[in-house]
Design a protein around this motif. Structure first.
Motif: not given
Lengths: 298, 313
Positions: A92, A95, A105, A108-109, A111-112, A115-116, A119, B235, B238, B241-242, B245, B276, B278-279, B282-283, B285-286, B289-290, B293
């Motif tokens: 990012l 860019r 971003a 997002g990390v 939440v990852i 939740e990991t 789990l 919660e 979030f 927001l997701f 995005i 899972g 939610l994982v 999260g992925i 969303v990332v 953005i990457l 956009p």
């Protein structure tokens, strides 16, 4: 009086944890202007890695000695912070995306990570063994759990180390230069990418230590991250984002306000939860630079 | 003219669905409509105007708790309670907006996050007034002018809520106000130099969108006839927001698509991966953005662009 002295120990210990979280924000924020809300989850990760190494959670019959756990937490979290920077932040920044992009971003990390952890370890809390045992400890007029004294000692050591790094080493000066003016720093031959990567690795390691340190008092559980993240940036805003000392001062002020308020103010205990948020709003409105102003740019 | 027809046809179609759905499906459909309404107003605040605020669900809570407390605990007639709750939302939003829009960048996020958490603490500790952690239940929508809105007809009200929010924000989006908001998002200093009153634009945007969130909150209060604190916590902010995005920031289409996708996805994912999903969010969303956009709305545009003959370019 005795009551008050005991409160002092416990407030100082909590304040140290908040200060470490604030420091973790600060290390990343100074050179990058990125506020990394994910550090709460990194603290939780630190707690789980530590508990995993100290007990038989991850590996049967592991229960390694405490210094080994500390080393593993620092290395694992440092690597995680470095990897997150490489994978999500660096593309990012390269860019030229607006500064909110990496912040989002990192949400997002967050939440990852959380939740990991859920789990992997489920929703149950895991008790974490304190390195100095459970006996009540008295040092002069101060008394408390050994872990509280341990937290204070380790935090002061970390702060001294970080202060030395920023004030006395070439790398620390490079961090400061990047914080003051990115472009000028790059022109002076400072490697911006390396500074950013190091900032994330160090920030994650500090957050992981905070998680490991607090885990004997609260046990490691998947919901521990967000409150730590919120207390951390409250401390950061109180102390000011410019200086390392600010993080320590902010953490202590927050913890003392919280605990003295809960102990001596005649309000229902649930409402004391509103304390940090009110303090945060007050400081944002009245003194957004924090108590300790950043050093003048010469 | 054709646009008006499409609008009316869409509203009728969305309402007609309400009359064929069963009990459980109705519940899912209603919540989805409320998520869409919230996503639309949040999209304007966050996507179009670029204000990263964490207070949207808190304002939905102010609306919901406001209307229920005013009408059941204080015994006011529904019409007055409704207007009172909306006014309360607007007032609190204004009070929050005036100082906090002065703050730069992520400090707004911190201030609104503190406000949202403060609101959660207050409704948890409100005793009899807010019902504490259990919230308030056992009330229902009184008849309005002798009309009892229930069953599918209440779902129609929610469809109209979404349509109204969409129309209002679309009109705003295409006006000089919307352009001012975008200019501020891109560069506040340049916007100010162009003669835009940055502070006033920010305060109006925050107050308006937060009041719209309150309206959606009021609508939510009468879907289950239960309100409790966790719904209005962090919660869900979030998740909102997701949705924006992943859907595409600053595009009403993106807000709608994102809200539908992320609201419905757990129903399909939960049986397969459990919590899972939610994982996966999260992925997503990332990755969005990457690599994307412009979000799903951008993908849809590209898809439509491929279908269209390339006459103009």
């Amino acid at each position: 009086m005795e009551d008050f002295l005991e409160l002092t120990v416990s407030a100082t210990a909590s304040g140290c944890i908040y200060a470490l979280m604030a420091l973790s924000y600060l290390i990343v924020l100074r050179p990058t202007s990125i506020i990394n809300f994910a550090i709460g989850e990194w603290a939780a990760t630190g707690a789980f890695v530590g508990v995993g190494v100290l007990t038989t959670l991850l590996w049967p019959r592991l229960d390694a000695p405490y210094p080994v756990a500390v080393a593993i937490v620092l290395v694992v979290l440092g690597l995680l912070g470095w990897a997150v920077e490489r994978l999500t932040v660096r593309p990012l920044v390269k860019r030229g995306a607006p500064v909110t992009s990496p912040i989002l971003a990192l949400l997002g990390v967050l939440v990852i990570f959380r939740e990991t952890l859920t789990l992997l370890f489920g929703a149950d809390p895991f008790p974490s063994p304190p390195p100095l045992g459970y006996r009540r400890l008295e040092i002069g007029p101060f008394a408390g759990a050994p872990q509280q004294f341990f937290i204070i000692a380790v935090t002061l050591t970390i702060f001294a180390g970080v202060w030395y790094f920023f004030e006395r080493t070439v790398w620390g000066r490079a961090f400061e230069a990047v914080a003051i003016n990115r472009r000028a720093a790059a022109l002076m031959g400072i490697n911006l990418g390396r500074v950013t990567a190091l900032a994330f690795a160090a920030g994650a390691a500090v957050a992981g230590m905070a998680g490991l340190l607090i885990s004997p008092l609260t046990s490691a559980h998947y919901m521990m991250g967000l409150p730590l993240a919120i207390q951390g940036f409250t401390a950061l805003v109180i102390g000011g984002v410019g200086r390392v000392e600010g993080a320590l001062l902010g953490g202590l002020i927050l913890a003392f306000a919280e605990q003295l308020g809960a102990r001596y103010l005649p309000i229902p205990s649930g409402l004391t939860l509103a304390f940090p948020f009110s303090l945060l709003i007050l400081f944002l409105l009245l003194r957004p630079t924090g108590l300790i102003a950043p050093r003048e740019v010469r | 003219m054709i646009r008006t027809f499409i609008w009316i046809a869409a509203i009728i179609a969305a309402s007609a669905i309400a009359f064929v759905l069963g009990g459980y499906a109705t519940d899912v459909y209603r919540k989805m409509l409320i998520w869409i309404a919230l996503a639309l107003s949040y999209n304007f605040l966050f996507g179009t105007a670029g204000q990263v605020a964490f207070s949207h669900f808190a304002f939905a809570g102010v609306g919901a708790y406001g209307v229920v407390i005013l009408s059941t605990k204080l015994g006011l007639p529904f019409g007055i309670a409704f207007i009172g709750a909306m006014a309360l939302c607007a007032l609190i939003a204004f009070i929050v907006a005036v100082p906090s829009t002065r703050l730069e960048g992520f400090y707004l996020a911190l201030a609104t996050l503190a406000f949202a958490q403060l609101f959660t603490v207050l409704i948890n500790e409100g005793g009899d007034l807010t019902g504490g952690t259990g919230g308030i239940a056992g009330y229902s929508l009184p008849s309005i002018f002798g009309l009892q809105l229930r069953g599918p007809w209440y779902t129609v009200v929610l469809v109209l809520l979404v349509a109204g929010t969409l129309l209002l924000l679309n009109r705003l989006d295409n006006s000089s106000f919307g352009r001012a908001c975008r200019a501020i998002r891109e560069n506040p200093a340049v916007a100010a130099a162009m003669g835009i009153n940055v502070r006033r634009t920010k305060v109006i945007t925050f107050t308006l969108t937060s009041t719209l969130a309150g309206l959606a909150g009021i609508a939510y209060a009468y879907t289950d006839n239960v309100i409790n604190p966790p719904v209005f916590g962090l919660e869900n902010v979030f998740l909102l927001l997701f949705m924006i995005i992943v859907g595409g920031m600053g595009r009403p289409l993106g807000a709608v698509v994102g809200a539908i996708l992320l609201y419905l996805a757990p129903f399909f994912l939960e049986p397969i991966v459990g919590h899972g999903y939610l994982v996966i969010f999260g992925i997503l969303v990332v990755l969005a953005i990457l690599y994307q956009p412009a979000g799903l709305a951008g993908l849809i545009d590209r898809g439509l662009g491929l279908l269209r003959p390339r006459s103009q370019s």
